[in-house]
Motif scaffolding. Structure first.
Motif, mmCIF file in Angstrom:
data_model
loop_
_atom_site.group_PDB
_atom_site.id
_atom_site.type_symbol
_atom_site.label_atom_id
_atom_site.label_comp_id
_atom_site.label_asym_id
_atom_site.label_seq_id
_atom_site.Cartn_x
_atom_site.Cartn_y
_atom_site.Cartn_z
ATOM 1 N N UNK A 131 29.474 -9.268 69.845
ATOM 2 C CA UNK A 131 29.270 -9.377 71.287
ATOM 3 C C UNK A 131 28.423 -10.598 71.610
ATOM 4 N N UNK A 132 28.842 -11.352 72.626
ATOM 5 C CA UNK A 132 28.079 -12.493 73.123
ATOM 6 C C UNK A 132 27.503 -12.096 74.472
ATOM 7 N N UNK A 133 26.173 -12.173 74.599
ATOM 8 C CA UNK A 133 25.481 -11.600 75.745
ATOM 9 C C UNK A 133 25.384 -12.529 76.952
ATOM 10 N N UNK A 134 25.394 -13.841 76.734
ATOM 11 C CA UNK A 134 25.215 -14.764 77.859
ATOM 12 C C UNK A 134 25.673 -16.162 77.462
ATOM 13 N N UNK A 135 25.943 -16.964 78.469
ATOM 14 C CA UNK A 135 26.229 -18.380 78.268
ATOM 15 C C UNK A 135 24.922 -19.151 78.390
ATOM 16 N N UNK A 136 24.465 -19.814 77.331
ATOM 17 C CA UNK A 136 23.233 -20.602 77.427
ATOM 18 C C UNK A 136 23.497 -21.932 78.126
ATOM 19 N N UNK A 137 22.685 -22.248 79.132
ATOM 20 C CA UNK A 137 22.831 -23.512 79.859
ATOM 21 C C UNK A 137 22.122 -24.649 79.138
#
Length: 417
Positions: A131-137
């Protein structure tokens, strides 16, 4: 009392009416409205994110993104929203993607940009099931900022071990005849001292195999005398006059000018400091280095991972549209803009951001990135304890042993809260 009740009822009606009219307006416009909350506080960074949102809305006229920047209230606001299970469609996990917000975030592993996620972030933004929790900016890599101009002048290489670091600071003090502060702290803001402890706790207690205490820290059995070496190091630096004499009272606002005057050799500050100093005095060049190893045979390390991100709320009524926007902001052109606006490396391997510290990050690209110590191994609330005990240590109110004792007390208390 009747007048007060009537007034409250009137205000409630006005509020309800305003909400209804706003909803009706959105429906009349035929647009899907996505709520977006970000912890970004810097004006130029907010402007860049707003600019990317505006570009997206031009390409997708049927979607409007309602942007919110609560500033210092961000964390409290998101806690309230979690308690109500009513999160924004898109929100910044600000370092807590897995540990705090994990159960509320949609799984993004099927998105195209995931194949370009920097492997350094796997342990921070992925779980064992993928699972990937977020897109890092962007990508935080916190270490020690140094005055490259001064180190070159004094023929000092950026240190890789704590012994080399102590030697380098003593050389700066000697060669500058005491005119340059070897290691500068803005201790009026206790976060700067907490940051020191957070960065150096990792090489002390995590990265060296012979001194790996991560399991005992997680399960509550950690023997806190093992922490004493860290405040002892800071006390030794202070006793040898390697810190600024006003380390407890100095303010962050002083840093840029002092660095621009070549009055500081090392400090703990990243982000836009290099560019800010260059704007004042282009002759002064800064670099950033990983945190020195504390144990013989160990290697330097960054701490960091996610800084600013965007996650999608798993129960959003507009999850598909939210993920569509994430795909847009992950496009190389937009990801590059965000990384450069925040003066941090991109978290995507197919993006080369041109930032002030590019040369330093390139030099140390082989160095591993460890998660922030307090976020993984300490209960919520320990950040203030680290900062306060550090202030008291530098003020002579606590010994290193006292610091460890207080840390143990608060660690156990907050774990059981």
């Amino acid at each position: 009392m009747k007048k007060i009740a009537l007034l409250l009822a009137l205000l409630l009606c006005i509020g309800v009416a305003a909400g209804c009219s706003q909803e009706t307006s959105s429906e009349q416009e035929g647009k899907t409205v996505l709520s977006l909350y970000s912890s970004i506080v810097n004006d130029s960074e907010r402007e860049m994110l707003s600019s990317i949102v505006a570009d997206y809305e031009k390409e997708h006229p049927n979607i409007h993104i309602d942007m919110n920047f609560p500033g210092e209230e961000y964390e409290n606001m998101l806690r309230v929203k979690m308690a109500a299970n009513d999160l924004p469609d898109l929100f910044d996990t600000h370092g807590w993607g897995k540990l705090r917000y994990g159960e509320y975030t949609a799984d993004l592993q099927d998105m195209d940009w995931v194949q370009n996620l920097d492997p350094n972030l796997d342990q921070i933004l992925k779980d064992e099931n993928g699972k990937v929790y977020a897109l890092p900016l962007n990508q935080a890599k916190d270490g020690i900022t140094y005055n490259k101009t001064l180190l070159d002048k004094y023929h000092i290489e950026p240190p890789e071990t704590i012994d080399e670091f102590m030697t380098a600071m003593k050389s700066v003090k000697e060669k500058s005849n005491g005119e340059v502060v070897p290691f500068w702290f803005a201790g009026y803001d206790k976060s700067s001292i907490a940051q020191f402890f957070d960065q150096f706790a990792t090489p002390l207690l995590i990265t060296d195999k012979k001194h790996d205490r991560r399991e005992s820290l997680k399960n509550g059995t950690f023997d806190w005398p093992n922490y004493t070496a860290l405040p002892a190091i800071l006390k030794e630096m202070n006793d040898q006059k390697l810190l600024n004499v006003d380390a407890v009272t100095a303010k962050p606002s002083q840093l840029i000018d002092l660095m621009a005057q070549n009055k500081i050799a090392f400090t703990i500050s990243g982000g836009s400091l290099g560019q800010d100093v260059a704007n004042v005095n282009p002759e002064v060049q800064l670099g950033i280095m990983p945190n020195p190893a504390l144990h013989e045979g160990d290697e330097p390390s960054w701490i960091g991972g996610e800084r600013h991100t965007l996650a999608a709320w798993k129960d959003s009524r507009h999850l598909d549209e939210a993920k569509q926007f994430l795909a847009f902001i992950a496009e190389p052109e937009n990801a590059k803009k965000m990384a450069e606006a925040t003066s941090l490396p991109s978290a995507l391997t197919n993006v080369e951001a041109e930032i002030y510290y590019s040369e330093s990050y390139k030099r140390y690209e082989h160095v591993r990135v460890e998660p922030y110590f307090d976020r993984v191994y300490l209960p919520n609330g320990m950040w203030d304890v680290m900062g306060t005990t550090g202030q008291e240590l530098l003020a002579g109110m606590k010994t290193p042993e006292d610091v460890s004792k207080k840390m143990r007390e608060e660690y156990l208390r907050l774990r059981n809260k």
